[in-house]
Design a protein around this motif. Structure first.
Motif, PDB file in Angstrom:
ATOM      1  N   MET A   1      11.027   3.903 -12.633  1.00 13.43           N
ATOM      2  CA  MET A   1       9.736   3.258 -12.630  1.00 13.43           C
ATOM      3  C   MET A   1       9.836   1.951 -11.849  1.00 13.43           C
ATOM      4  N   ILE A   2       8.795   1.633 -11.115  1.00 16.89           N
ATOM      5  CA  ILE A   2       8.760   0.430 -10.292  1.00 16.89           C
ATOM      6  C   ILE A   2       8.107  -0.695 -11.092  1.00 16.89           C
ATOM      7  N   HIS A   3       8.827  -1.826 -11.214  1.00 14.96           N
ATOM      8  CA  HIS A   3       8.316  -2.939 -12.016  1.00 14.96           C
ATOM      9  C   HIS A   3       7.883  -4.137 -11.184  1.00 14.96           C
ATOM     10  N   HIS A   4       8.326  -4.233  -9.949  1.00 19.35           N
ATOM     11  CA  HIS A   4       8.025  -5.398  -9.115  1.00 19.35           C
ATOM     12  C   HIS A   4       7.321  -4.953  -7.836  1.00 19.35           C
ATOM     13  N   PHE A   5       6.419  -5.788  -7.371  1.00 17.47           N
ATOM     14  CA  PHE A   5       5.672  -5.470  -6.161  1.00 17.47           C
ATOM     15  C   PHE A   5       6.609  -5.327  -4.962  1.00 17.47           C
ATOM     16  N   GLU A   6       7.672  -6.102  -4.912  1.00 15.55           N
ATOM     17  CA  GLU A   6       8.625  -6.009  -3.798  1.00 15.55           C
ATOM     18  C   GLU A   6       9.301  -4.643  -3.779  1.00 15.55           C
ATOM     19  N   ASP A   7       9.625  -4.104  -4.968  1.00 12.16           N
ATOM     20  CA  ASP A   7      10.215  -2.765  -5.042  1.00 12.16           C
ATOM     21  C   ASP A   7       9.216  -1.706  -4.597  1.00 12.16           C
ATOM     22  N   PHE A   8       7.961  -1.898  -4.987  1.00 10.78           N
ATOM     23  CA  PHE A   8       6.906  -0.982  -4.544  1.00 10.78           C
ATOM     24  C   PHE A   8       6.783  -1.019  -3.025  1.00 10.78           C
ATOM     25  N   CYS A   9       6.865  -2.214  -2.451  1.00  4.64           N
ATOM     26  CA  CYS A   9       6.797  -2.358  -0.991  1.00  4.64           C
ATOM     27  C   CYS A   9       7.942  -1.618  -0.316  1.00  4.64           C
ATOM     28  N   LEU A  10       9.139  -1.769  -0.838  1.00  2.00           N
ATOM     29  CA  LEU A  10      10.305  -1.102  -0.262  1.00  2.00           C
ATOM     30  C   LEU A  10      10.165   0.411  -0.356  1.00  2.00           C
ATOM     31  N   TRP A  11       9.805   0.911  -1.527  1.00  2.00           N
ATOM     32  CA  TRP A  11       9.655   2.357  -1.716  1.00  2.00           C
ATOM     33  C   TRP A  11       8.581   2.917  -0.785  1.00  2.00           C
ATOM     34  N   THR A  12       7.437   2.245  -0.726  1.00  2.00           N
ATOM     35  CA  THR A  12       6.339   2.701   0.117  1.00  2.00           C
ATOM     36  C   THR A  12       6.738   2.676   1.589  1.00  2.00           C
ATOM     37  N   SER A  13       7.433   1.634   2.011  1.00  2.00           N
ATOM     38  CA  SER A  13       7.872   1.539   3.410  1.00  2.00           C
ATOM     39  C   SER A  13       8.784   2.695   3.791  1.00  2.00           C
ATOM     40  N   VAL A  14       9.692   3.055   2.895  1.00  2.00           N
ATOM     41  CA  VAL A  14      10.607   4.164   3.178  1.00  2.00           C
ATOM     42  C   VAL A  14       9.846   5.481   3.276  1.00  2.00           C
ATOM     43  N   VAL A  15       8.948   5.731   2.336  1.00  2.00           N
ATOM     44  CA  VAL A  15       8.179   6.970   2.340  1.00  2.00           C
ATOM     45  C   VAL A  15       7.279   7.043   3.570  1.00  2.00           C
ATOM     46  N   VAL A  16       6.592   5.941   3.885  1.00  2.00           N
ATOM     47  CA  VAL A  16       5.733   5.914   5.069  1.00  2.00           C
ATOM     48  C   VAL A  16       6.552   6.139   6.332  1.00  2.00           C
ATOM     49  N   GLY A  17       7.720   5.494   6.422  1.00  2.00           N
ATOM     50  CA  GLY A  17       8.584   5.686   7.586  1.00  2.00           C
ATOM     51  C   GLY A  17       8.997   7.130   7.762  1.00  2.00           C
ATOM     52  N   ASP A  18       9.327   7.816   6.659  1.00  2.00           N
ATOM     53  CA  ASP A  18       9.709   9.226   6.732  1.00  2.00           C
ATOM     54  C   ASP A  18       8.548  10.100   7.198  1.00  2.00           C
ATOM     55  N   ILE A  19       7.354   9.838   6.686  1.00  2.00           N
ATOM     56  CA  ILE A  19       6.189  10.632   7.078  1.00  2.00           C
ATOM     57  C   ILE A  19       5.816  10.358   8.532  1.00  2.00           C
ATOM     58  N   VAL A  20       5.908   9.094   8.958  1.00  2.00           N
ATOM     59  CA  VAL A  20       5.583   8.747  10.349  1.00  2.00           C
ATOM     60  C   VAL A  20       6.510   9.491  11.312  1.00  2.00           C
ATOM     61  N   LYS A  21       7.774   9.652  10.944  1.00  2.00           N
ATOM     62  CA  LYS A  21       8.696  10.416  11.794  1.00  2.00           C
ATOM     63  C   LYS A  21       8.232  11.860  11.948  1.00  2.00           C
ATOM     64  N   GLN A  22       7.658  12.435  10.887  1.00  2.00           N
ATOM     65  CA  GLN A  22       7.179  13.813  10.929  1.00  2.00           C
ATOM     66  C   GLN A  22       5.928  13.960  11.796  1.00  2.00           C
ATOM     67  N   ILE A  23       5.083  12.950  11.804  1.00  2.00           N
ATOM     68  CA  ILE A  23       3.805  13.053  12.519  1.00  2.00           C
ATOM     69  C   ILE A  23       3.782  12.158  13.755  1.00  2.00           C
ATOM     70  N   ALA A  24       4.934  11.854  14.304  1.00  2.00           N
ATOM     71  CA  ALA A  24       5.038  10.936  15.452  1.00  2.00           C
ATOM     72  C   ALA A  24       4.134  11.316  16.623  1.00  2.00           C
ATOM     73  N   PRO A  25       3.968  12.604  16.977  1.00  2.00           N
ATOM     74  CA  PRO A  25       3.084  12.919  18.112  1.00  2.00           C
ATOM     75  C   PRO A  25       1.649  12.450  17.925  1.00  2.00           C
ATOM     76  N   VAL A  26       1.186  12.368  16.693  1.00  2.00           N
ATOM     77  CA  VAL A  26      -0.182  11.899  16.431  1.00  2.00           C
ATOM     78  C   VAL A  26      -0.312  10.416  16.760  1.00  2.00           C
ATOM     79  N   LEU A  27       0.775   9.684  16.658  1.00  2.00           N
ATOM     80  CA  LEU A  27       0.759   8.233  16.860  1.00  2.00           C
ATOM     81  C   LEU A  27       1.133   7.815  18.275  1.00  2.00           C
ATOM     82  N   SER A  28       1.311   8.762  19.181  1.00  2.00           N
ATOM     83  CA  SER A  28       1.729   8.383  20.535  1.00  2.00           C
ATOM     84  C   SER A  28       0.666   7.509  21.191  1.00  2.00           C
TER      85      SER A  28
END
Length: 120
Positions: A1-28
């Motif tokens: 469980m995430i208790h601090h906003f900084e941890d939420f930021c880190l977790w979200t950044s990692v997940v977003v980064g992974d998804i962005v790698k999958q959909i990179a052609p859309v962001l060209s």
């Protein structure tokens, strides 16, 4: 469980980064690479929604005070312009996230973009 906003930021950044790698052609895009990457910008949008910030100035003020979370913070006008440009990607990522949740098996689910408090 995430208790601090900084941890939420880190977790979200990692997940977003992974998804962005999958959909990179859309962001060209053409032109120089921005200092704040698309995944960082999209993560910042999600942070603002999670905290209930409906005004970009609240979000950008917070991150300017906490530069260790996102060093390359764009100006308010650039942030707003780029956010509008990647809104279709943000919505696509919401659908990708939803497909990974158990609730996504219900074909009649609705995504509501109303921000709710997640971390206090």
């Amino acid at each position: 469980m995430i208790h601090h906003f900084e941890d939420f930021c880190l977790w979200t950044s990692v997940v977003v980064g992974d998804i962005v790698k999958q959909i990179a052609p859309v962001l060209s895009r053409h032109g120089p690479t921005p200092h704040c990457s698309d995944s960082e910008l999209i993560s910042m949008v999600y942070f603002g929604e999670a905290r209930g910030w409906s005004v970009e100035t609240d979000l950008l003020t917070y991150f300017n005070e906490h530069r260790e979370l996102f060093p390359p913070i764009p100006s308010q006008s650039r942030f707003n312009r780029r956010r509008r440009n990647v809104m279709s990607v943000i919505n696509l990522m919401r659908r990708i996230w939803l497909s990974g949740l158990d609730t996504s098996v219900d074909p009649h689910g609705v995504i509501d973009s109303l921000p709710i408090p997640v971390v206090k």
